[in-house]
Motif scaffolding. Structure first.
Motif, PDB file in Angstrom:
ATOM      1  N   LEU A   6      73.654 -41.484  81.891  1.00 48.48           N
ATOM      2  CA  LEU A   6      73.018 -40.280  81.370  1.00 48.48           C
ATOM      3  C   LEU A   6      74.087 -39.301  80.906  1.00 48.48           C
ATOM      4  O   LEU A   6      75.201 -39.279  81.433  1.00 48.48           O
ATOM      5  N   GLU A   7      73.722 -38.491  79.937  1.00 47.31           N
ATOM      6  CA  GLU A   7      74.603 -37.401  79.555  1.00 47.31           C
ATOM      7  C   GLU A   7      74.619 -36.348  80.665  1.00 47.31           C
ATOM      8  O   GLU A   7      75.677 -35.923  81.130  1.00 47.31           O
ATOM      9  N   ILE A   8      73.414 -35.934  81.088  1.00 44.38           N
ATOM     10  CA  ILE A   8      73.291 -34.882  82.103  1.00 44.38           C
ATOM     11  C   ILE A   8      72.123 -35.218  83.027  1.00 44.38           C
ATOM     12  O   ILE A   8      71.068 -35.688  82.580  1.00 44.38           O
ATOM     13  N   LEU A 108      74.690 -28.827  73.448  1.00 44.37           N
ATOM     14  CA  LEU A 108      74.237 -30.211  73.505  1.00 44.37           C
ATOM     15  C   LEU A 108      73.777 -30.650  72.125  1.00 44.37           C
ATOM     16  O   LEU A 108      72.718 -30.222  71.652  1.00 44.37           O
ATOM     17  N   ASP A 109      74.584 -31.458  71.491  1.00 43.94           N
ATOM     18  CA  ASP A 109      74.240 -31.988  70.170  1.00 43.94           C
ATOM     19  C   ASP A 109      73.841 -30.877  69.199  1.00 43.94           C
ATOM     20  O   ASP A 109      72.823 -30.966  68.506  1.00 43.94           O
ATOM     21  N   GLY A 110      74.638 -29.797  69.195  1.00 45.81           N
ATOM     22  CA  GLY A 110      74.404 -28.702  68.265  1.00 45.81           C
ATOM     23  C   GLY A 110      73.393 -27.672  68.737  1.00 45.81           C
ATOM     24  O   GLY A 110      73.108 -26.707  68.015  1.00 45.81           O
ATOM     25  N   THR A 217      61.700 -21.786  72.457  1.00 45.19           N
ATOM     26  CA  THR A 217      62.718 -22.451  73.254  1.00 45.19           C
ATOM     27  C   THR A 217      62.026 -23.527  74.074  1.00 45.19           C
ATOM     28  O   THR A 217      60.806 -23.479  74.288  1.00 45.19           O
ATOM     29  N   LEU A 218      62.796 -24.497  74.540  1.00 46.94           N
ATOM     30  CA  LEU A 218      62.247 -25.521  75.422  1.00 46.94           C
ATOM     31  C   LEU A 218      62.521 -25.099  76.859  1.00 46.94           C
ATOM     32  O   LEU A 218      63.667 -25.037  77.293  1.00 46.94           O
ATOM     33  N   TYR A 219      61.449 -24.766  77.580  1.00 50.71           N
ATOM     34  CA  TYR A 219      61.562 -24.384  78.994  1.00 50.71           C
ATOM     35  C   TYR A 219      61.549 -25.646  79.847  1.00 50.71           C
ATOM     36  O   TYR A 219      60.676 -26.506  79.715  1.00 50.71           O
ATOM     37  N   PHE A 236      70.399 -39.177  74.657  1.00 48.22           N
ATOM     38  CA  PHE A 236      69.918 -39.456  73.301  1.00 48.22           C
ATOM     39  C   PHE A 236      69.192 -38.247  72.689  1.00 48.22           C
ATOM     40  O   PHE A 236      68.134 -38.370  72.073  1.00 48.22           O
ATOM     41  N   LYS A 237      69.753 -37.054  72.949  1.00 51.36           N
ATOM     42  CA  LYS A 237      69.263 -35.791  72.391  1.00 51.36           C
ATOM     43  C   LYS A 237      67.864 -35.411  72.882  1.00 51.36           C
ATOM     44  O   LYS A 237      67.167 -34.628  72.245  1.00 51.36           O
ATOM     45  N   ARG A 238      67.475 -35.964  74.029  1.00 51.36           N
ATOM     46  CA  ARG A 238      66.148 -35.661  74.557  1.00 51.36           C
ATOM     47  C   ARG A 238      66.221 -35.340  76.046  1.00 51.36           C
ATOM     48  O   ARG A 238      67.038 -35.890  76.774  1.00 51.36           O
ATOM     49  N   TRP A 239      65.324 -34.457  76.477  1.00 51.42           N
ATOM     50  CA  TRP A 239      65.148 -34.163  77.895  1.00 51.42           C
ATOM     51  C   TRP A 239      63.915 -34.898  78.412  1.00 51.42           C
ATOM     52  O   TRP A 239      62.920 -35.035  77.703  1.00 51.42           O
TER      53      TRP A 239
END
Length: 298
Positions: A6-8, A108-110, A217-219, A236-239
């Protein structure tokens, strides 16, 4: 089985040192992942409710696992919360791959992410600390009662039941508090041009786009390891929200090198080699570990 890269990964509200903490399940999760960054978003160690007679080996194993991850390829970032606010006097501290901070911003990815525990929004903690502590003890008792109830329900072949969730969802003020918390976090994130706002504190895992008319924003909330057993993962740019009860990987339970130990064993094993560390770093980590050890003395 290979660990998931995982990235994070973000976990919060573990409450080590309390009866409600699901330490073994958390170990299962930690042993199943290999994140580049592991963010501990507050209330990992519950210093408020630290009991001299209660800190099981499984709780110590979690601390050992976190330190072990930091000595390898994972950057471990400990963001302080209200139940571990005694650590705030050490922030900011950087010791190799281990950091103690009060808040964190990332790109994170911009896109910009803002991570913090969330207790700053809680007036009961800021203005009436003793009342907040009393509420914490009440919550711990409720968790113990809930465990007894669930043991009985399982014997009867019935599903588990969460008393605290029932109370939270049924009390109008509790529902309003959660909504106000999410709105406040979202509004401030939008005002400061953050694409993501990542919190803990309220034990309510969530991923939701928040829009107040001025922007969006994404909470994100990582939940807890008392009731929900959840984490946040970014790849992969997703939470996504990881839910242990749905997503657990059975083969991962405990690393073989993490054995039964007491607090003194852990301290002696994790103190850095003084020939390789700056004196300031040695002093800081000794202070932190000694602080925890003092809570255990009779």
């Amino acid at each position: 089985m290979k660990k998931r890269r995982l990235e994070i990964a973000v976990i919060s509200d573990v409450h080590l040192g309390t009866y409600g903490c699901h330490a073994n399940e958390l170990l299962t999760y930690l042993n199943s992942i290999a994140p580049k960054k592991l963010v501990l978003n507050g209330d990992i160690i519950d210093i408020w409710q630290f009991r001299k007679h209660y800190f099981p080996a499984s709780h110590l194993k979690v601390l050992r696992k976190l330190m072990d991850m930091a000595t390898k390829d994972t950057e471990v970032i400990y963001i302080t919360g209200n139940h571990d606010d005694m650590l705030r006097k050490f922030a900011p501290t950087v010791m190799g791959n281990f950091k103690i901070l009060n808040k964190l911003t990332l790109e994170l990815d911009g896109k910009k992410a803002w991570l913090f525990h969330g207790d700053i929004f809680d007036a009961s903690i800021q203005n009436a600390r003793w009342l907040a502590k009393l509420g914490g003890y009440g919550y711990d008792i409720l968790i113990l009662l809930n465990r007894g109830l669930n043991w009985f329900l399982q014997k009867q072949g019935k599903e588990k039941y969460s008393l605290s969730k029932r109370i939270k969802n049924g009390v109008k003020n509790a529902v309003k508090y959660i909504k106000d918390f999410e709105k406040t976090a979202g509004d401030i994130a939008i005002e400061n041009n953050f694409d993501y706002v990542v919190c803990g504190h309220i034990h309510q895992p969530k991923k939701e786009v928040y829009n107040n008319g001025l922007g969006e924003t994404l909470y994100l909330n990582s939940g807890d390891w008392v009731e929900n057993l959840t984490a946040l993962e970014y790849s992969f740019k997703r939470w996504k929200i990881y839910r242990y009860n749905n997503d657990k990987l059975a083969p991962f339970f405990t690393d073989q090198d993490i054995k039964e130990m007491d607090m003194n064993d852990m301290i002696s094993d994790t103190l850095p080699n003084k020939t390789n560390k700056k004196e300031s770093e040695i002093t800081t980590i000794e202070q932190i570990l000694s602080l925890l050890n003092e809570q255990r003395l009779p």
